[in-house]
Design an enzyme around this catalytic site. Structure first.
Site, PDB file in Angstrom:
ATOM      1  N   ASN A 112       0.845  -1.189   0.000  1.00 53.22           N
ATOM      2  CA  ASN A 112       0.000   0.000   0.000  1.00 53.22           C
ATOM      3  C   ASN A 112       0.883   1.242   0.000  1.00 53.22           C
ATOM      4  OD1 ASN A 112      -2.427   1.574   0.278  1.00 53.22           O
ATOM      5  ND2 ASN A 112      -1.985   1.800   2.463  1.00 53.22           N
ATOM      6  N   HIS A 114       0.659   5.156   1.458  1.00 55.17           N
ATOM      7  CA  HIS A 114      -0.127   5.954   2.392  1.00 55.17           C
ATOM      8  C   HIS A 114       0.475   7.357   2.454  1.00 55.17           C
ATOM      9  CE1 HIS A 114      -2.703   6.833   5.793  1.00 55.17           C
ATOM     10  NE2 HIS A 114      -1.654   7.355   6.403  1.00 55.17           N
ATOM     11  N   SER A 141       4.526   6.937   2.544  1.00 54.47           N
ATOM     12  CA  SER A 141       5.165   5.675   2.910  1.00 54.47           C
ATOM     13  C   SER A 141       4.600   4.551   2.057  1.00 54.47           C
ATOM     14  CB  SER A 141       4.860   5.317   4.379  1.00 54.47           C
ATOM     15  OG  SER A 141       5.171   6.378   5.259  1.00 54.47           O
ATOM     16  N   ASP A 150      -2.813   0.689   8.045  1.00 52.71           N
ATOM     17  CA  ASP A 150      -1.629   1.509   7.747  1.00 52.71           C
ATOM     18  C   ASP A 150      -0.490   1.217   8.719  1.00 52.71           C
ATOM     19  OD1 ASP A 150      -3.042   2.801   5.651  1.00 52.71           O
ATOM     20  OD2 ASP A 150      -3.933   4.184   7.089  1.00 52.71           O
TER      21      ASP A 150
HETATM   22  C1  GRF Z   1      -3.109   8.732  -2.511  1.00 59.21           C
HETATM   23  O1  GRF Z   1      -2.883   9.880  -1.766  1.00 59.21           O
HETATM   24  C2  GRF Z   1      -2.635   7.524  -1.752  1.00 59.21           C
HETATM   25  O2  GRF Z   1      -1.518   7.770  -0.963  1.00 59.21           O
HETATM   26  C3  GRF Z   1      -3.828   7.188  -0.904  1.00 59.21           C
HETATM   27  O3  GRF Z   1      -4.941   7.463  -1.706  1.00 59.21           O
HETATM   28  C4  GRF Z   1      -4.594   8.439  -2.682  1.00 59.21           C
HETATM   29  C5  GRF Z   1      -4.899   7.843  -4.018  1.00 59.21           C
HETATM   30  O4  GRF Z   1      -4.751   8.773  -5.065  1.00 59.21           O
HETATM   31  N1  GRF Z   1      -3.753   5.835  -0.423  1.00 59.21           N
HETATM   32  P1  GRF Z   1      -4.781   8.261  -6.565  1.00 59.21           P
HETATM   33  O5  GRF Z   1      -6.129   7.577  -6.786  1.00 59.21           O
HETATM   34  O6  GRF Z   1      -3.641   7.340  -6.768  1.00 59.21           O
HETATM   35  O7  GRF Z   1      -4.667   9.500  -7.409  1.00 59.21           O
END
Ligand code: GRF
Length: 222
Positions: A112, A114, A141, A150
């Site tokens: 993932n 985050h 991260s 997370d």
């Molecule tokens: C990103 O900020 C990611 O870190 C979080 O959700 C958002 C997704 O944005 N988990 P995108 O759909 O990749 O533009």
């Protein structure tokens, strides 16, 4: 034939898919040695689905609203994902909490990204929370997913300096730029077999990384 042995990625999304786009670009540009077998969304109008289709990548939608429970949704999601036989499953803005059964099924192959310097600011609204905390640095991260939200072992982080006149939106934009560098970089390491997870400790090229993972150099503060 040539792609038969390639590492296969399945990407799970719920929204605009800008991280997905960065991954697609890195696969197409050759810096990730893998193929994206499918992009799966739990939201049928997620913008990322168009991005995938535009690049000729197979897409699938599994709407969580059609399932009676989280457990049943996740079981169906596993069955769908496994049709694509992935080596790694990537969460890229997938806005669902996954059950322990799902997470343990994909243990060690589920990643993932985050938008915070974990372990700070798990959960939502991270940019606002970094501002409210008066933090000098914020960032993103990439981590292995465990059943703690997370909270899984961190592989790498990238940071940005928080400016005096920052807003949550400005900060989000600068962090997102870092996300688009960090996630493809880490995915490239994983698909090249350079990352190992033993227990909760992560190593890169045989060298154990610290609890906050590899720190991407630009804007580095430690
Ligand atoms: C990103 O900020 C990611 O870190 C979080 O959700 C958002 C997704 O944005 N988990 P995108 O759909 O990749 O533009």
């Amino acid at each position: 034939m040539g792609t038969l042995n390639k590492h296969r990625l399945v990407v799970l999304i719920s929204g605009r898919g800008s991280n997905l786009q960065a991954i697609i670009d890195s696969v197409q540009g050759g810096s990730i040695n893998a193929e994206i077998a499918a992009v799966i969304s739990n939201v049928n109008n997620a913008g990322g689905l168009q991005r995938a289709a535009h690049s000729g990548i197979e897409t699938a939608v599994l709407e969580h609203t059609e399932f009676k429970s989280r457990e049943i949704f996740d079981q169906n999601l596993i069955e769908l994902i496994d049709k694509y036989n992935p080596g790694t499953v990537l969460l890229a803005g997938f806005m669902r909490i996954l059950t322990p059964a799902f997470v343990s099924y994909y243990a060690g192959k589920l990643l993932n990204i985050h938008p915070s310097l974990l372990p700070k600011f798990q959960g939502l609204d991270t940019h606002r929370r970094a501002l409210d905390a008066n933090d000098a640095y914020h960032g993103c991260s990439v981590h292995f997913v465990t059943s703690e939200l997370d909270g899984g072992p961190i592989i790498a982080q990238a940071s940005v300096r928080v400016e005096p006149d920052d807003t949550a939106a400005l900060l989000a934009r600068r962090v997102l730029e870092k996300e688009h560098l960090l996630y493809p970089m880490v995915i490239g390491w994983v698909t090249d077999g350079r990352i190992r997870l033993v227990g909760s400790s992560v190593s890169l090229d045989g060298r154990e990384l610290g609890p906050r993972g590899y720190q991407l150099k630009d804007d580095q503060h430690t």
